[in-house]
Enzyme design. Structure first.
Site, mmCIF file in Angstrom:
data_model
loop_
_atom_site.group_PDB
_atom_site.id
_atom_site.type_symbol
_atom_site.label_atom_id
_atom_site.label_comp_id
_atom_site.label_asym_id
_atom_site.label_seq_id
_atom_site.Cartn_x
_atom_site.Cartn_y
_atom_site.Cartn_z
ATOM 1 N N CYS A 190 0.809 -1.222 0.000
ATOM 2 C CA CYS A 190 0.000 0.000 0.000
ATOM 3 C C CYS A 190 0.841 1.271 0.000
ATOM 4 C CB CYS A 190 -0.926 0.006 1.203
ATOM 5 S SG CYS A 190 -1.899 -1.495 1.370
ATOM 6 N N HIS A 199 -9.812 2.202 -1.407
ATOM 7 C CA HIS A 199 -8.355 2.023 -1.345
ATOM 8 C C HIS A 199 -7.846 1.045 -2.392
ATOM 9 C CE1 HIS A 199 -4.378 1.304 0.117
ATOM 10 N NE2 HIS A 199 -4.654 0.234 0.841
ATOM 11 N N CYS A 247 0.126 3.254 6.005
ATOM 12 C CA CYS A 247 0.547 1.932 6.456
ATOM 13 C C CYS A 247 0.448 0.946 5.303
ATOM 14 C CB CYS A 247 -0.317 1.472 7.619
ATOM 15 S SG CYS A 247 -2.082 1.398 7.213
#
Length: 426
Positions: A94, A383, A413
């Site tokens: 990510c 996301h 994160c």
């Protein structure tokens, strides 16, 4: 190459993305290349980059087909950029989008290039599907067989179960737990309540809905496949609706739900970075500067509550290098993978005991939560793993440019117990 005494400032001069879409909805029939190319095309058109030779384009996807092995270069070749513009793929779960920006920023700072694009894309809808190990072996041996009869012998070894496709599993290979499974442990360990998680999720949706209504995103998003805004956004969300949702990971005792966790998502984003000189020469605005960044990792196999808490260490080291306190910022953008992970981060920062337990040199203290994710964040936008960094950098740069001055703190994160923080200034 410049000497360390002549490190150049790195300006954010542009941003663009396509709307983010929940998996298997608007972008079900397209893949990484189409989405990333669309985001790049919008950036190129917006900032008059047609035919221009850029220093480099870098980015990537967390989930890729083998056909995407040279993803960013293939995308560049489909745009109006000078085809001599080099490109490369980068992947750090990510963190991919923001790590790509750091890659480009470092090259600009050192004088290796004058400008570049950093991006990221992910398609869950177009997830690669593998064959079983036994089918793979049979196919390989049949391919090597020297006669038709020998091929038939190999194919006769096939069993019905061998034909079942293998879809990639959304879990940590070291633990066998999904991100949500780990974060459920985080929520329990740090006593993060369901009510607080739902309130954070609601605020994300309401802030983003207001930002859309005010036109904040009008110049940030290129419509794609019939979408002109993120289709995960719920303008009519309420605390009552969120409270009715069942736990998604721990079905009996969990507090994480589909409402306070990000869904699987498709999308792409990119940012244009440059030296001050290049921006001025090309009559492009200097929206803000990237001044500091830090990447960190954390042990999460024995301490399974730690998976998404590595930004705590990145932030601590970065702020020490910058000579700043956590309170010295006008805006905070903390990626909302899960409401519980954001709230755990804030709680640890505020607690000397929890900071000491996790291994931080000191607590960083509380922030003004009215400055946090003021235009909504991942719980509302959703996301697409590699695309989140570009979305957040773009939002922060625009906020600071509109204000005319100030500092922004970014934290993202990632899977594998990793995380990145960044300081953006105007």
């Amino acid at each position: 190459m410049n000497t360390p005494n002549t490190v150049r400032k790195v300006a954010i001069v542009g941003y663009n993305r396509i709307p983010f879409a929940r998996a298997n909805t608007a972008y079900a029939e397209v893949g990484n290349q189409q989405m990333m190319t669309a985001a790049l095309d919008g950036l190129i058109e917006k900032y008059n980059l047609e035919g221009k030779l850029l220093g480099e384009v870098v980015g990537g996807a967390v989930i890729k087909h083998t056909a995407d092995s040279n993803l960013m270069r293939e995308c560049v070749m489909q745009t109006a950029l000078d085809p001599a513009t080099p490109a490369c793929d980068l992947q750090q779960a990510c963190d991919t989008g923001i790590e790509s920006a750091i890659y480009i920023a470092n090259k600009i700072a050192l004088g290796q290039i004058d400008c570049g694009i950093a991006g990221g894309v992910d398609s869950i809808s177009d997830m690669p599907i593998s064959v079983s190990e036994n089918l793979r072996k049979i196919l390989l041996n049949a391919r090597k067989a020297k006669s038709f009869g020998e091929k038939i012998k190999w194919f006769l070894k096939l069993r019905l179960k061998d034909l079942t496709p293998l879809v990639p599993r959304n879990e940590e290979s070291q633990t066998g737990l999904s991100m949500g499974g780990h974060t459920e442990i985080t929520a329990k360990h740090y006593k993060i309540s369901r009510e607080d998680q739902d309130n954070l999720a609601l605020k994300s949706h309401l802030n983003m809905a207001k930002a859309y209504d005010e036109g904040f995103f009008d110049d940030m998003i290129t419509p794609f496949q019939g979408l002109d805004k993120d289709n995960n956004l719920r303008k009519d969300s309420s605390i009552e609706k969120l409270a009715k949702l069942n736990p998604a990971f721990d079905k009996k005792n969990g507090t994480l739900t589909a409402g306070n966790s990000t869904p699987l998502t498709d999308g792409a984003s990119c940012v244009l970075l440059a030296s001050e000189e290049w921006a001025k020469t090309h009559d492009l605005p200097i929206l803000a500067y990237i001044t500091f960044a830090e990447v960190a990792a954390i042990e999460y196999v024995k301490n399974q509550q730690n998976l998404l808490l590595a930004p705590l260490f990145a932030a601590s080291r970065m702020l020490e290098k910058a000579g700043l306190n956590l309170q010295d910022f006008d805006y905070y953008e903390i990626h909302e993978a899960f409401a519980a992970q954001v709230l755990a981060t804030l709680k640890i920062w505020e607690s000397p005991e929890l900071s000491a337990q996790i291994g931080l040199p000191k607590p960083l203290g509380a922030i003004d939560r009215n400055k946090l994710n003021v235009k909504g964040s991942s719980l509302a936008a959703a996301h697409p793993f590699a695309a989140t960094g570009g979305r957040i950098i773009g939002v922060m740069a625009k906020l600071l440019n509109q204000k005319g001055s100030g500092r922004g703190f970014i934290s993202i994160c990632a899977a594998g117990g990793q995380g990145i923080t960044m300081i953006v200034e105007k």
